[in-house]
Design a protein around this motif. Structure first.
Motif, PDB file in Angstrom:
ATOM      1  N   GLN A  39       0.890  -1.321  -0.097  1.00  0.00           N
ATOM      2  CA  GLN A  39      -0.028   0.148  -0.058  1.00  0.00           C
ATOM      3  C   GLN A  39       0.910   1.216  -0.021  1.00  0.00           C
ATOM      4  OE1 GLN A  39      -2.679   0.228   3.479  1.00  0.00           O
ATOM      5  NE2 GLN A  39      -3.913   1.969   2.501  1.00  0.00           N
ATOM      6  N   PHE A  40       1.835   1.187   0.670  1.00  0.00           N
ATOM      7  CA  PHE A  40       2.892   2.325   0.831  1.00  0.00           C
ATOM      8  C   PHE A  40       4.303   2.198   0.225  1.00  0.00           C
ATOM      9  CE2 PHE A  40      -0.460   2.636   4.213  1.00  0.00           C
ATOM     10  CZ  PHE A  40      -0.997   3.911   3.668  1.00  0.00           C
ATOM     11  N   GLU A  41       5.132   3.145   0.056  1.00  0.00           N
ATOM     12  CA  GLU A  41       6.787   2.944  -0.097  1.00  0.00           C
ATOM     13  C   GLU A  41       7.163   3.730   0.821  1.00  0.00           C
ATOM     14  OE1 GLU A  41       7.409   3.840  -4.082  1.00  0.00           O
ATOM     15  OE2 GLU A  41       6.340   2.168  -4.918  1.00  0.00           O
ATOM     16  N   VAL A  42       8.477   3.391   1.101  1.00  0.00           N
ATOM     17  CA  VAL A  42       9.383   4.274   1.823  1.00  0.00           C
ATOM     18  C   VAL A  42       9.511   5.735   1.225  1.00  0.00           C
ATOM     19  CG1 VAL A  42      11.733   4.603   2.562  1.00  0.00           C
ATOM     20  CG2 VAL A  42      10.608   2.418   2.814  1.00  0.00           C
ATOM     21  N   GLY A  43       9.386   6.685   1.946  1.00  0.00           N
ATOM     22  CA  GLY A  43       9.225   8.018   1.636  1.00  0.00           C
ATOM     23  C   GLY A  43       7.840   8.534   1.338  1.00  0.00           C
ATOM     24  N   ASP A  44       6.824   7.755   1.313  1.00  0.00           N
ATOM     25  CA  ASP A  44       5.565   8.363   1.274  1.00  0.00           C
ATOM     26  C   ASP A  44       5.063   9.046   2.563  1.00  0.00           C
ATOM     27  OD1 ASP A  44       5.163   6.994  -1.231  1.00  0.00           O
ATOM     28  OD2 ASP A  44       3.884   5.477  -0.344  1.00  0.00           O
ATOM     29  N   LYS A  45       4.497  10.144   2.202  1.00  0.00           N
ATOM     30  CA  LYS A  45       3.697  10.932   3.291  1.00  0.00           C
ATOM     31  C   LYS A  45       2.302  10.363   3.563  1.00  0.00           C
ATOM     32  CE  LYS A  45       6.074  15.460   3.281  1.00  0.00           C
ATOM     33  NZ  LYS A  45       6.004  16.807   3.158  1.00  0.00           N
ATOM     34  N   VAL A  46       1.997  10.257   4.893  1.00  0.00           N
ATOM     35  CA  VAL A  46       0.765   9.794   5.097  1.00  0.00           C
ATOM     36  C   VAL A  46       0.136  10.196   6.030  1.00  0.00           C
ATOM     37  CG1 VAL A  46       1.538   7.122   4.392  1.00  0.00           C
ATOM     38  CG2 VAL A  46       1.952   8.376   6.790  1.00  0.00           C
ATOM     39  N   VAL A  47      -1.118  10.021   6.516  1.00  0.00           N
ATOM     40  CA  VAL A  47      -1.896  10.616   7.755  1.00  0.00           C
ATOM     41  C   VAL A  47      -1.638   9.637   8.704  1.00  0.00           C
ATOM     42  CG1 VAL A  47      -3.958  11.344   8.645  1.00  0.00           C
ATOM     43  CG2 VAL A  47      -3.463  12.234   6.484  1.00  0.00           C
ATOM     44  N   TYR A  48      -0.992   9.902   9.796  1.00  0.00           N
ATOM     45  CA  TYR A  48      -0.988   8.998  10.962  1.00  0.00           C
ATOM     46  C   TYR A  48      -1.888   9.455  12.275  1.00  0.00           C
ATOM     47  CZ  TYR A  48       1.170   6.766  14.784  1.00  0.00           C
ATOM     48  OH  TYR A  48       1.461   6.110  16.272  1.00  0.00           O
ATOM     49  N   CYS A  49      -2.414   8.521  12.799  1.00  0.00           N
ATOM     50  CA  CYS A  49      -3.324   8.555  13.890  1.00  0.00           C
ATOM     51  C   CYS A  49      -2.744   7.781  14.843  1.00  0.00           C
ATOM     52  CB  CYS A  49      -4.629   8.209  13.397  1.00  0.00           C
ATOM     53  SG  CYS A  49      -5.389   9.044  12.081  1.00  0.00           S
ATOM     54  N   GLU A  50      -2.433   8.584  16.130  1.00  0.00           N
ATOM     55  CA  GLU A  50      -1.750   7.872  17.187  1.00  0.00           C
ATOM     56  C   GLU A  50      -2.868   6.986  17.960  1.00  0.00           C
ATOM     57  OE1 GLU A  50       0.309  10.293  19.963  1.00  0.00           O
ATOM     58  OE2 GLU A  50       1.421  11.349  18.388  1.00  0.00           O
ATOM     59  N   VAL A  51      -2.327   6.005  18.985  1.00  0.00           N
ATOM     60  CA  VAL A  51      -3.065   5.217  19.786  1.00  0.00           C
ATOM     61  C   VAL A  51      -3.810   6.414  20.647  1.00  0.00           C
ATOM     62  CG1 VAL A  51      -1.855   3.148  19.801  1.00  0.00           C
ATOM     63  CG2 VAL A  51      -1.082   5.008  21.403  1.00  0.00           C
ATOM     64  N   ASP A  52      -4.899   6.211  21.119  1.00  0.00           N
ATOM     65  CA  ASP A  52      -5.934   6.957  21.921  1.00  0.00           C
ATOM     66  C   ASP A  52      -6.836   7.708  20.915  1.00  0.00           C
ATOM     67  OD1 ASP A  52      -5.246   6.027  24.481  1.00  0.00           O
ATOM     68  OD2 ASP A  52      -3.536   7.536  24.633  1.00  0.00           O
ATOM     69  N   SER A  53      -6.716   7.834  19.687  1.00  0.00           N
ATOM     70  CA  SER A  53      -7.394   8.608  18.864  1.00  0.00           C
ATOM     71  C   SER A  53      -8.874   7.963  18.589  1.00  0.00           C
ATOM     72  CB  SER A  53      -6.744   8.522  17.363  1.00  0.00           C
ATOM     73  OG  SER A  53      -5.475   9.425  17.334  1.00  0.00           O
ATOM     74  N   VAL A  54      -9.946   8.770  18.762  1.00  0.00           N
ATOM     75  CA  VAL A  54     -11.132   8.211  18.261  1.00  0.00           C
ATOM     76  C   VAL A  54     -11.514   8.828  17.050  1.00  0.00           C
ATOM     77  CG1 VAL A  54     -13.497   7.961  19.096  1.00  0.00           C
ATOM     78  CG2 VAL A  54     -11.732   8.043  20.739  1.00  0.00           C
ATOM     79  N   LEU A  55     -11.777   7.943  15.912  1.00  0.00           N
ATOM     80  CA  LEU A  55     -11.973   8.526  14.685  1.00  0.00           C
ATOM     81  C   LEU A  55     -13.592   8.744  14.606  1.00  0.00           C
ATOM     82  CD1 LEU A  55      -9.043   7.471  14.367  1.00  0.00           C
ATOM     83  CD2 LEU A  55      -9.787   6.878  12.132  1.00  0.00           C
ATOM     84  N   PRO A  56     -14.126   9.780  13.718  1.00  0.00           N
ATOM     85  CA  PRO A  56     -15.561  10.277  13.413  1.00  0.00           C
ATOM     86  C   PRO A  56     -16.140   8.826  12.816  1.00  0.00           C
ATOM     87  CG  PRO A  56     -14.164  11.355  11.925  1.00  0.00           C
ATOM     88  CD  PRO A  56     -13.261  10.638  12.829  1.00  0.00           C
ATOM     89  N   GLU A  57     -17.654   8.744  13.479  1.00  0.00           N
ATOM     90  CA  GLU A  57     -18.327   7.628  12.584  1.00  0.00           C
ATOM     91  C   GLU A  57     -18.504   8.095  10.966  1.00  0.00           C
ATOM     92  OE1 GLU A  57     -21.444   6.533  14.870  1.00  0.00           O
ATOM     93  OE2 GLU A  57     -20.133   6.481  16.820  1.00  0.00           O
ATOM     94  N   ARG A  58     -17.634   7.709  10.118  1.00  0.00           N
ATOM     95  CA  ARG A  58     -17.932   7.998   8.782  1.00  0.00           C
ATOM     96  C   ARG A  58     -17.792   6.898   8.080  1.00  0.00           C
ATOM     97  NH1 ARG A  58     -17.251  13.888   7.404  1.00  0.00           N
ATOM     98  NH2 ARG A  58     -17.075  13.046   5.382  1.00  0.00           N
ATOM     99  N   PRO A  59     -18.170   6.777   6.811  1.00  0.00           N
ATOM    100  CA  PRO A  59     -18.051   5.639   6.019  1.00  0.00           C
ATOM    101  C   PRO A  59     -16.611   5.046   5.799  1.00  0.00           C
ATOM    102  CG  PRO A  59     -19.619   6.886   5.028  1.00  0.00           C
ATOM    103  CD  PRO A  59     -19.034   7.710   6.094  1.00  0.00           C
ATOM    104  N   GLU A  60     -15.719   6.133   5.920  1.00  0.00           N
ATOM    105  CA  GLU A  60     -14.232   5.892   5.488  1.00  0.00           C
ATOM    106  C   GLU A  60     -13.570   4.978   6.612  1.00  0.00           C
ATOM    107  OE1 GLU A  60     -14.855   9.938   3.581  1.00  0.00           O
ATOM    108  OE2 GLU A  60     -15.570   8.692   5.361  1.00  0.00           O
ATOM    109  N   PHE A  61     -14.278   5.114   7.944  1.00  0.00           N
ATOM    110  CA  PHE A  61     -13.673   4.173   8.750  1.00  0.00           C
ATOM    111  C   PHE A  61     -14.636   3.479   9.555  1.00  0.00           C
ATOM    112  CE2 PHE A  61     -12.199   8.916   9.362  1.00  0.00           C
ATOM    113  CZ  PHE A  61     -11.057   8.885   8.802  1.00  0.00           C
ATOM    114  N   GLU A  62     -15.705   2.925   8.657  1.00  0.00           N
ATOM    115  CA  GLU A  62     -16.353   1.929   9.066  1.00  0.00           C
ATOM    116  C   GLU A  62     -15.945   0.462   9.523  1.00  0.00           C
ATOM    117  OE1 GLU A  62     -20.454   0.707   9.733  1.00  0.00           O
ATOM    118  OE2 GLU A  62     -19.768   2.531   9.280  1.00  0.00           O
ATOM    119  N   PHE A  63     -14.686   0.315   9.011  1.00  0.00           N
ATOM    120  CA  PHE A  63     -13.983  -0.891   9.489  1.00  0.00           C
ATOM    121  C   PHE A  63     -13.326  -0.853  11.037  1.00  0.00           C
ATOM    122  CE2 PHE A  63     -10.730   2.084   8.235  1.00  0.00           C
ATOM    123  CZ  PHE A  63      -9.719   1.742   8.962  1.00  0.00           C
TER     124      PHE A  63
END
Length: 355
Positions: A39-63
């Motif tokens: 999915q990723f390669e070394v050097g890719d920029k990503v959005v990183y979410c730390e432990v203790d994060s609570v993500l919003p209830e949206r389709p993107e995060f349904e998993f």
């Protein structure tokens, strides 16, 4: 300052996981994060979410629905994973937060520097453990941050560069206790103040209310007299722990309190650890007044070294400790993180506690 839970970061390493064909482990700052292979390669920029994060209830995060959208420490095919990362295009999937404007960013997200905070963009909140009735109390007034700074330590995984900048320095090591923060100080006009991490609690001298545990401890153990001995210019900050607090991992029958900071309210600075020891000794406050001291190290360690060191038996009882806190001999400031002080939380402890 509020904690950055989601930020733009760069993947510095990708390594295989033994026996796993579909996943691999990415290195982001000092964190290990299991990702889908390819999915990723070394050097890719990503959005990183730390432990203790609570993500919003949206389709993107349904998993994440069955996990209540909360990010915890996990172990997958024997590999510790802390956090989750997404491609940058997750930021373009709709109008995330109408109260947060990105108009000041005249270029693409991929051109933003590492560390750019997107917590509010994504509507991410921090998981907070439910507060038991015995700790809720009543609000007296907003906390004066000149009187007592907020108690919070930076996780070592977020600051790997700090370890290199301060290599060779001597750091004192104390046990990080798992309880609830309590700060106390005397105001010349309003007397004793007792505070949780976020709230200055109303006095409850007669213990009439639910949530009087902080004040009960302060009164029963003469905290006001101790502060007067210290000249009424020192605030103490420590951990309240034991029966009824954070699941009482130490299996104590009583409530205990150990101090980890002396704050000089006159000069607005922390007191060096050696001065704290001398003060505690001169006033006969006892060896159990401060958090458990475990020794010192000459800093020449990686993030992984310190995380491995963090796992061990607690001084307080026959149980795992939560982790370690590292502070230099002389209180000092790092130009990026502020106060030079950080913590390493035991991943084994987090896994056992489901955190």
């Amino acid at each position: 300052m509020t904690r950055t839970l989601a930020s733009i970061e760069t993947i510095s390493e990708l390594n295989p996981i033994s026996g796993a064909d579909k996943i691999e482990v990415a290195r982001i700052k000092g964190w290990n994060v299991v990702v889908k292979k390819g999915q990723f390669e070394v050097g890719d920029k990503v959005v990183y979410c730390e432990v203790d994060s609570v993500l919003p209830e949206r389709p993107e995060f349904e998993f994440l629905k069955d996990k209540h959208y909360r990010i915890r420490t996990a172990k997958l095919r024997g590999q510790i994973s802390q956090g989750i990362c997404f491609p940058l295009d997750v930021l373009n999937n709709g109008n995330w937060n109408l109260n947060y404007s990105m108009d000041s960013v005249p270029f693409g997200f991929d051109e933003l520097e590492n560390g750019f905070d997107v917590t509010n963009v994504l509507g991410i909140t921090k998981y907070e453990k439910p507060i038991p009735v015995s700790l809720r109390g009543r609000i007296r007034c907003p906390i004066s941050r000149l009187a007592v700074p907020k108690t919070d330590e930076t996780r070592v995984q977020n600051i790997p560069d700090v370890l290199e900048r301060h290599k060779g320095k001597t750091f004192h090591v104390t046990e990080k206790l798992d309880g609830t923060s309590m700060s106390c100080y005397i105001d010349p006009e309003t007397g004793l103040h007792v505070c949780s991490r976020n709230v200055d609690l109303a006095p409850d001298v007669e213990h009439k209310w639910n949530g009087d545990l902080y004040w009960k401890y302060a009164i029963d153990h003469n905290i006001e007299e101790i502060l007067k001995q210290l000249g009424s210019t020192i605030a103490i900050q420590g951990e309240l722990f034991g029966n009824g607090i954070q699941g009482n991992p130490y299996k104590l029958t009583d409530i205990c309190y150990r101090v980890f900071n002396f704050w000089d309210m006159t000069n607005h600075q922390y007191i060096d650890i050696a001065t704290m020891w001398d003060t505690v000794d001169s006033f006969g406050l006892g060896k159990d007044f401060l958090v458990p001291y475990l020794g010192q190290i000459t800093l020449d360690h990686s993030v992984d070294d310190l995380l491995e060191m963090a796992t061990g038996k607690s001084v307080l009882s026959d149980t795992l400790r939560e982790g370690l806190v590292f502070r230099p001999e002389i209180e000092s400031t790092d130009h990026k993180i502020g106060r030079l002080s950080f913590k390493a939380i035991s991943t084994k402890y987090l896994l056992e506690r489901g955190e």
